[in-house]
Design an enzyme around this catalytic site. Structure first.
Site, PDB file in Angstrom:
ATOM      1  CD  GLU A  58       3.580  -5.660   9.318  1.00 34.62           C
ATOM      2  OE1 GLU A  58       3.355  -4.366   9.607  1.00 34.62           O
ATOM      3  OE2 GLU A  58       2.747  -6.187   8.723  1.00 34.62           O
TER       4      GLU A  58
HETATM    5  C1  TNX Z   1       2.789  -2.654   6.806  1.00 36.11           C
HETATM    6  S1  TNX Z   1       4.481  -3.136   4.513  1.00 36.11           S
HETATM    7  C2  TNX Z   1       2.693  -4.145   6.175  1.00 36.11           C
HETATM    8  C3  TNX Z   1       1.354  -4.342   5.520  1.00 36.11           C
HETATM    9  C4  TNX Z   1       0.078  -3.581   5.749  1.00 36.11           C
HETATM   10  C5  TNX Z   1       0.591  -2.199   5.613  1.00 36.11           C
HETATM   11  C6  TNX Z   1      -0.447  -0.988   5.503  1.00 36.11           C
HETATM   12  C7  TNX Z   1       4.388  -4.497   4.748  1.00 36.11           C
HETATM   13  C8  TNX Z   1       5.623  -5.279   4.398  1.00 36.11           C
HETATM   14  N1  TNX Z   1       3.480  -4.724   5.939  1.00 36.11           N
HETATM   15  O1  TNX Z   1       0.892  -5.698   6.131  1.00 36.11           O
HETATM   16  O2  TNX Z   1      -0.706  -3.601   5.175  1.00 36.11           O
HETATM   17  O3  TNX Z   1       1.729  -1.794   6.388  1.00 36.11           O
HETATM   18  O4  TNX Z   1       0.026   0.060   5.135  1.00 36.11           O
END
Ligand code: TNX
Length: 526
Positions: free
Chosen positions: A333
């Site tokens: 992300e």
């Molecule tokens: C996605 S999974 C994210 C996290 C969040 C999560 C909440 C991932 C690698 N990144 O930053 O905490 O979703 O479900």
């Protein structure tokens, strides 16, 4: 392998276990549910093979744990740990003695048992005692967990007669906890380790940093933890672990053959670091600390050399604290980092990991950049993940990158079970216990052969999980299903059979004080 195959020829393969409670002579069957499965049938994760039958072994006041021959201190330590786990409040003392001749629980490492692999074991129960044989001390420890489950909930009693021959399907069977969104102490995480080891989980991934908090003391950048750790989602005080505490967790987990994989999430998810040091920001200005739950707004400054001194020093200190192979560098992300910058940053961060002699682990977005040779990718997609993103991951796997599977709509422990679940999120949908269990890691991603799957992991994100009680409610019982998916042979994976095994764990989880979700899709008997 040949040894195992020969042994298997004489065994009933899983699913054909056919003893009854009467045959097993479970002396204290009363504390397991009525019409319960036999002790062999209730093993979770289901073992590779069981041959039940014949008279079993009854613990008595004089039962001892024997180690040998020539067992070193490590096997003795496994014996001591097992004694501590087995001893009920009124159970036998279970002293650990050297030499495997005589009645009792006999632990033996045999380097020639190639068929048992690094964590497999064979457990034979008969009137003269219980033999656990493995190629490694880790295998003995796993076999000891099987012995615990063969006993009544109340502790040492009678173990039915028979042989269990067992080894895991996947090498990596993990659970992750996010101590960045909400802070949790080392003691709380150790308790999770204790709750996971009965189910043969062997990796604990700790998400140590994120926008809302930096949780590990780094000597060369002290404000990261001191300032960047002093907060959390919702405005609580947060906190951080000292290096001493971190080492203590690593040692505690290691004694139980659980490897700790630390994660420093970069280049996004870095507001806590950016808030702690103005120099890490492209504009030289530190943002305020963050207590919300948005993702994807922060980025390290890819163009600044100072950023790479930071990466080097942080990962250097982390590598020094990490006996295991993997350093997880996040990479998810990074919406505030342009794609070219992301790739350039990840190139350098991966080089640093390599320079410290470690193997890169990262979230699967790294597949869209340039994963270093051998880098392990953690897939957290779901049924609605785009074909293009999925194709990138499949291509990386085909190019030799081992995969850890953490599909969000199956094993994200922060997803609510159903609309009424109090804590948790639902962006990947609701994840009832049956859905969480009902997929096959070896055949999950079309085009990825089972051999490319290093294993599975269940992450627990904590944006909306603030207490240990909420943590337990979300993790249990779903994490047991993950443990079985990682360990048991594909032929054993069947929801109906599993749900009965899981129901049999209810009283065991209760005895451990685990506040689990009594999901309506499981036939709990009490
Ligand atoms: C996605 S999974 C994210 C996290 C969040 C999560 C909440 C991932 C690698 N990144 O930053 O905490 O979703 O479900």
């Amino acid at each position: 392998m040949r040894v195992l195959r020969r042994a298997l020829g004489t065994l009933l393969v899983l699913g054909a276990v056919s003893c009854t409670a009467a045959q097993t002579g479970d002396a204290r069957a009363g504390d397991d549910p009525p019409a319960a499965l036999t002790p062999f049938e209730r093993l979770l994760p289901a073992p590779l093979s069981v041959r039940a039958g014949g008279p079993g072994y009854s613990f008595g006041p004089g039962t001892v744990i024997r180690t040998g021959p020539g067992a070193g201190p490590e096997v003795r330590r496994v014996g001591e740990l097992l004694a501590g786990q087995l001893r009920g409040p009124d159970g036998p003392a279970l002293p650990v003695v050297a030499g495997v001749r005589g009645d009792g629980i006999r632990l033996r490492v045999d380097g020639a048992e190639d068929g048992l692999g690094d964590e497999g074991y064979r457990l034979v129960s008969a009137p003269g005692g219980i033999d656990i044989v493995a190629r490694t001390p880790a295998g003995l420890f796993r076999g000891g967990q099987t012995l615990r489950q063969l006993l009544p909930v109340s502790g040492p009693g009678t173990v039915p007669g028979g042989t269990v021959t067992d080894r895991p399907r996947f090498a990596y069977r993990g659970a992750m906890v996010d101590i960045a969104r909400h802070f949790f102490t080392v003691e709380q995480v150790k308790r999770y380790v204790d709750q996971l080891v009965p189910y043969k989980v062997n990796t604990l991934h700790v998400h140590l940093t994120d926008d809302q908090g930096w949780r590990l003391a780094i000597d060369s950048w002290p404000r990261l933890a001191q300032y960047g750790g002093a907060g959390e989602v919702g405005g609580g005080p947060g906190g951080h672990w000292t290096k001493e505490e971190y080492r203590e967790l690593v040692a505690y987990a290691g004694e139980r053959y659980v490897d700790v994989v630390p994660e420093i999430d970069m280049p996004g998810h870095t507001n806590a670091a950016l808030a702690s040091y103005a120099e890490l920001n492209c504009d030289g200005k530190a943002p305020p600390r963050y207590t919300g739950v948005k993702v994807g707004f922060s980025s390290l400054c890819v163009a600044k050399e100072r950023t790479y001194a930071f990466v080097d020093e942080v990962l250097g200190e982390l590598a020094e604290l990490t006996p295991g192979r993997h350093l997880h560098i996040g990479g998810d992300e990074a919406h505030a980092t342009p794609a070219a910058d992301y790739a350039a940053f990840m190139d350098r961060a991966q080089q640093v990991v390599g320079r410290y002699g470690k193997t890169v682990m990262a979230w699967h977005q790294l597949a869209g950049a340039r994963p270093a040779p051998g880098a392990v990718l953690q897939y957290w997609g779901h049924d609605r993940t785009s074909a293009a993103d999925r194709a990138e991951v499949v291509a990386a796997a085909k190019a030799g990158h081992p995969l850890i599977l953490s599909p969000a709509d199956r094993v994200y422990l922060d997803m609510k079970y159903e609309a009424a679940t109090g804590p948790g999120l639902s962006w990947a949908g609701y994840v009832p216990v049956a859905r969480s269990y009902s997929w096959d890691p070896g055949a999950y991603l079309a085009g990825v052969p089972e051999s490319a799957v290093l294993g599975v992991e269940a992450p627990l994100w904590t944006e909306n999980v603030a207490t240990r009680a909420e943590w337990e409610l979300m993790a249990f019982p779903r994490v047991l299903g993950l443990a079985e998916l990682g360990w048991s042979p594909a032929a054993a994976l069947d929801w109906t059979a599993y749900s009965r095994r899981l129901a049999a764990q209810g009283p065991r989880m209760e005895a451990q004080g685990i506040g689990f979700h009594r999901s309506p899709d499981v036939p709990w008997t009490r």
